[in-house]
Scaffold this active site. Structure first.
Site, PDB file in Angstrom:
ATOM      1  N   ARG A 160     -11.748   5.359  10.614  1.00  0.00           N
ATOM      2  CA  ARG A 160     -11.219   3.998  10.584  1.00  0.00           C
ATOM      3  C   ARG A 160     -12.277   3.002  10.097  1.00  0.00           C
ATOM      4  O   ARG A 160     -11.960   2.075   9.362  1.00  0.00           O
ATOM      5  CB  ARG A 160     -10.737   3.610  11.984  1.00  0.00           C
ATOM      6  CG  ARG A 160     -10.083   2.244  12.033  1.00  0.00           C
ATOM      7  CD  ARG A 160      -8.908   2.154  11.100  1.00  0.00           C
ATOM      8  NE  ARG A 160      -8.121   0.955  11.340  1.00  0.00           N
ATOM      9  CZ  ARG A 160      -6.993   0.671  10.719  1.00  0.00           C
ATOM     10  NH1 ARG A 160      -6.518   1.494   9.811  1.00  0.00           N
ATOM     11  NH2 ARG A 160      -6.334  -0.427  10.987  1.00  0.00           N
TER      12      ARG A 160
ATOM     13  N   ASP B 135      -8.502  -6.940  -4.305  1.00  0.00           N
ATOM     14  CA  ASP B 135      -8.183  -5.602  -3.794  1.00  0.00           C
ATOM     15  C   ASP B 135      -8.814  -4.570  -4.720  1.00  0.00           C
ATOM     16  O   ASP B 135      -8.353  -4.375  -5.839  1.00  0.00           O
ATOM     17  CB  ASP B 135      -6.665  -5.432  -3.730  1.00  0.00           C
ATOM     18  CG  ASP B 135      -6.239  -4.087  -3.163  1.00  0.00           C
ATOM     19  OD1 ASP B 135      -7.109  -3.225  -2.902  1.00  0.00           O
ATOM     20  OD2 ASP B 135      -5.024  -3.907  -2.979  1.00  0.00           O
TER      21      ASP B 135
ATOM     22  N   SER C  80       0.836  -1.192   0.000  1.00  0.00           N
ATOM     23  CA  SER C  80       0.000   0.000   0.000  1.00  0.00           C
ATOM     24  C   SER C  80       0.883   1.259   0.000  1.00  0.00           C
ATOM     25  O   SER C  80       1.782   1.387  -0.844  1.00  0.00           O
ATOM     26  CB  SER C  80      -0.924  -0.059   1.219  1.00  0.00           C
ATOM     27  OG  SER C  80      -1.913   0.915   1.155  1.00  0.00           O
TER      28      SER C  80
ATOM     29  N   HIS D 263      -7.746  -5.412   0.042  1.00  0.00           N
ATOM     30  CA  HIS D 263      -6.485  -4.677   0.174  1.00  0.00           C
ATOM     31  C   HIS D 263      -5.652  -5.223   1.336  1.00  0.00           C
ATOM     32  O   HIS D 263      -4.420  -5.238   1.267  1.00  0.00           O
ATOM     33  CB  HIS D 263      -6.812  -3.196   0.381  1.00  0.00           C
ATOM     34  CG  HIS D 263      -5.618  -2.308   0.370  1.00  0.00           C
ATOM     35  ND1 HIS D 263      -4.733  -2.273  -0.687  1.00  0.00           N
ATOM     36  CD2 HIS D 263      -5.153  -1.410   1.280  1.00  0.00           C
ATOM     37  CE1 HIS D 263      -3.774  -1.387  -0.414  1.00  0.00           C
ATOM     38  NE2 HIS D 263      -4.018  -0.859   0.763  1.00  0.00           N
ATOM     39  N   ASP D 264      -6.316  -5.666   2.384  1.00  0.00           N
ATOM     40  CA  ASP D 264      -5.612  -6.197   3.554  1.00  0.00           C
ATOM     41  C   ASP D 264      -4.886  -7.511   3.269  1.00  0.00           C
ATOM     42  O   ASP D 264      -4.127  -7.984   4.126  1.00  0.00           O
ATOM     43  CB  ASP D 264      -6.596  -6.424   4.713  1.00  0.00           C
ATOM     44  CG  ASP D 264      -6.637  -5.233   5.663  1.00  0.00           C
ATOM     45  OD1 ASP D 264      -5.855  -4.286   5.460  1.00  0.00           O
ATOM     46  OD2 ASP D 264      -7.453  -5.256   6.601  1.00  0.00           O
TER      47      ASP D 264
END
Lengths: 374, 199
Positions: free
Chosen positions: A223, A318, A153, A351-352
């Site tokens: 968040r 992602d 990222s 994405h994680d």
């Protein structure tokens, strides 16, 4: 998971007295960087790998602290003896970037000019500023050239920036789940997150420290929003579906669905320790990142400076930094005739995914690092 | 006759490639051909692969490999970036036959294509006997074959003609890897072509 943990680690602190000229026009008169290292720098100083952190990361990549064994590094699964970032072979360096809130100089540090906490007066930092600061840390550690610089990222963006700004100091760049610049949609997500913080009454224009409060509500919302974009729809469906906390619908605005419970928990946890000004700065650094801007948007011309070998990795699910964005970097490297490999990993964590342990994903990085000449 | 890495077409392909050339190998597998070309010809090479296990194997081989699907345009590759674009025993596995041939000559100056000849006499005999052929160059059962296009030397040459591709050179091999000079469409098991655009 194969290999072992690096075990007990300790953070170190470096102080830099040389002023750092920032991309935004500001200057940091002096600054501290907090960092950790794992493994041993060899005599030729040729086995060093820099691991750059993403939005909310820090210097604590691997292992745990003697007095806090539960505090395991954020990328522990890839670092250690027998793991891809093998500490029997490599010297691994992780640091907390400028503007961070884990010990390096940032908005929650004291401003030497006023004696008060920097807060909103902390200058805007860009990825290139981090890279310059990291280069000073490399000088301090006696590392002329990194065997590899690696990150996921925003961390991958730092590796890319290094290869352009200091081509002679980067032999390999491993750029994971990244992009050469953010899309409008990405900037939009970041701005909603920032608006949540900026409009929190407890934000006090960024000087909440003096008011003895923190914009917890805004940070929590930021968040929660971010977290949704880091996961894939499929994964959320599999993990939570429409599962309820209680057996029946209760027709109120409290937690009913499991996914609500999860997001609120993640938001609360994050808001309890992270600095709101750091969150603002990190998201702006993401938005500003666009090295091709120096060549009127021509990434191929920008990447012509880079001489590193590249391993570029994307994840099929992602959607925040999609595989197509990784392919833009692949194309620019190919057009320059550079050494580049690209793997698109099928993993369900959005994405994680870059933080997850997956045998094929880690094997690809392991295989690439094994071919690096030290 | 012994051949490089047990692949007689590799020797022919290697002979066509000049030291220092930029080579793109489409469907590069574990990177064996590129490794050989790097070691013996000093080429600068890249491969394209779709399969995860082959991506890993190619990286272990120290090969530049790009994960991608040959059924789609090779968008990551700029026009005329390569001296040679190789498609070794892969054309018969691609549905978009014309698409991949055009892409090869868009990104490269010269295309090198090898493929099994379905009109090879043993294959014909097998079909006459009522069974789909299984041979050195067609080593699959009909139900597990990755091959989706079934064609002969004459078919391929007719397509090249239709597409305006120029056949610069052609070698035909039998199952043992020996060169076949006569009745190639009947006696040849594997064909290797050098193609360019008509100009």
């Amino acid at each position: 998971m194969s290999g072992q943990s690096v075990g007990v680690v300790a953070a170190q602190r470096a102080h830099f007295d040389q002023p750092l000229q920032l991309r935004s026009g500001g200057v940091l008169p002096a600054y501290d960087l907090v960092y950790e290292t794992y493994g041993t720098l060899n005599a030729a100083k040729s086995n060093a790998i820099l691991v750059c952190h993403a939005l909310s990361g820090n210097h604590h990549i691997a292992g745990h602290y003697a007095d806090d064994p539960q505090n395991v590094g954020w990328w522990d699964n890839i670092v250690g003896p027998g793991r891809p970032l093998d500490t029997d072979k490599f010297f691994i360096v992780g640091l907390n970037n400028l503007g961070g809130c884990h010990g390096s100089t940032g908005p929650s540090s004291p401003n030497p000019a006023t004696g008060k906490t920097w807060g909103a007066d902390f200058p805007m930092v860009a990825v290139i500023d981090w890279v310059h600061a990291q280069a000073h840390l490399a000088d301090l550690l006696g590392i002329d050239s990194w065997a590899a610089i690696m990150g996921g990222s925003l961390g991958g963006m730092q590796a890319l920036r290094w290869s352009i700004t200091y081509p002679e100091r980067v032999r390999n760049a491993i750029v994971i789940a990244a992009a050469p610049r953010l899309s409008a949609q990405n900037i939009a997500f970041n701005d909603v997150a920032r608006q949540a913080i900026l409009t929190d009454p407890d934000f006090h224009g960024g000087h909440f420290y003096e008011h003895g409060t923190r914009p917890v509500r805004g940070l929590r919302l930021a968040r929660m929003l971010g977290h949704i974009t880091y996961l894939s729809d499929d994964q959320m469906g599999e993990k939570f579906g429409r599962e309820l906390r209680n057996e029946a619908l209760s027709y109120h605005f409290g937690v009913e669905f499991e996914v609500e419970s999860y997001l609120r928990y993640q938001g609360d946890k994050f808001a309890s320790y992270f600095d709101a000004n750091t969150y603002l700065l990190m998201t702006k650094a993401l938005d500003y990142f666009d090295p091709a801007r120096e060549h009127n948007g021509n990434l191929t011309a920008t990447m012509a400076r880079s001489t590193a070998g590249f391993l570029i990795i994307s994840f099929s699910t992602d959607w925040r930094f999609s595989p197509a964005r990784s392919k833009e970097m692949v194309a620019a490297l190919l057009a320059n005739g550079r050494n580049v490999s690209y793997a698109d990993i099928s993993l369900n964590f959005g994405h994680d995914s870059f933080l997850m342990h997956d045998a094929h994903y880690h094997d690809v990085i392991d295989a690439y690092l094994r071919k690096i000449k030290l | 006759m012994t051949h490089t890495l047990g692949r007689p077409d590799f020797d022919l392909i290697t002979a066509w490639i000049e030291p220092g050339d930029r080579v793109l190998d489409l469907g590069c597998g574990d990177g064996t051909l590129l490794r050989h070309l790097i070691d013996t010809r000093g080429v600068h090479g890249w491969g394209v692969e779709i399969d995860d296990a082959n991506i890993l194997a190619a990286i272990r081989n120290g090969i530049n490999v790009i994960q991608g699907n040959l059924e789609r345009p090779l968008d990551e590759f700029a026009d005329q970036g390569f001296d040679h674009v190789v498609l070794s025993r892969t054309l018969q596995t691609v549905r978009h036959t014309e698409g991949i041939l055009r892409e090869m000559l868009r990104v490269g100056r010269e295309a090198v294509v090898s493929f099994p000849n379905f009109a090879y006499w043993k294959n014909l005999r097998s079909v006459l006997d009522g069974r789909m052929p299984v041979s050195e160059d067609l080593p699959y059962q009909w139900y597990d074959s990755p091959n989706v296009r079934f064609f002969t030397l004459l078919d391929f040459e007719a397509l090249c003609d239709k597409m305006g591709l120029v056949i610069r050179e052609r070698h035909v091999l039998d199952e043992e890897g020996n060169l076949v000079e006569d009745e190639v469409n009947f006696l040849g098991s594997l064909a290797v072509y050098r193609l360019t655009l008509n100009r």
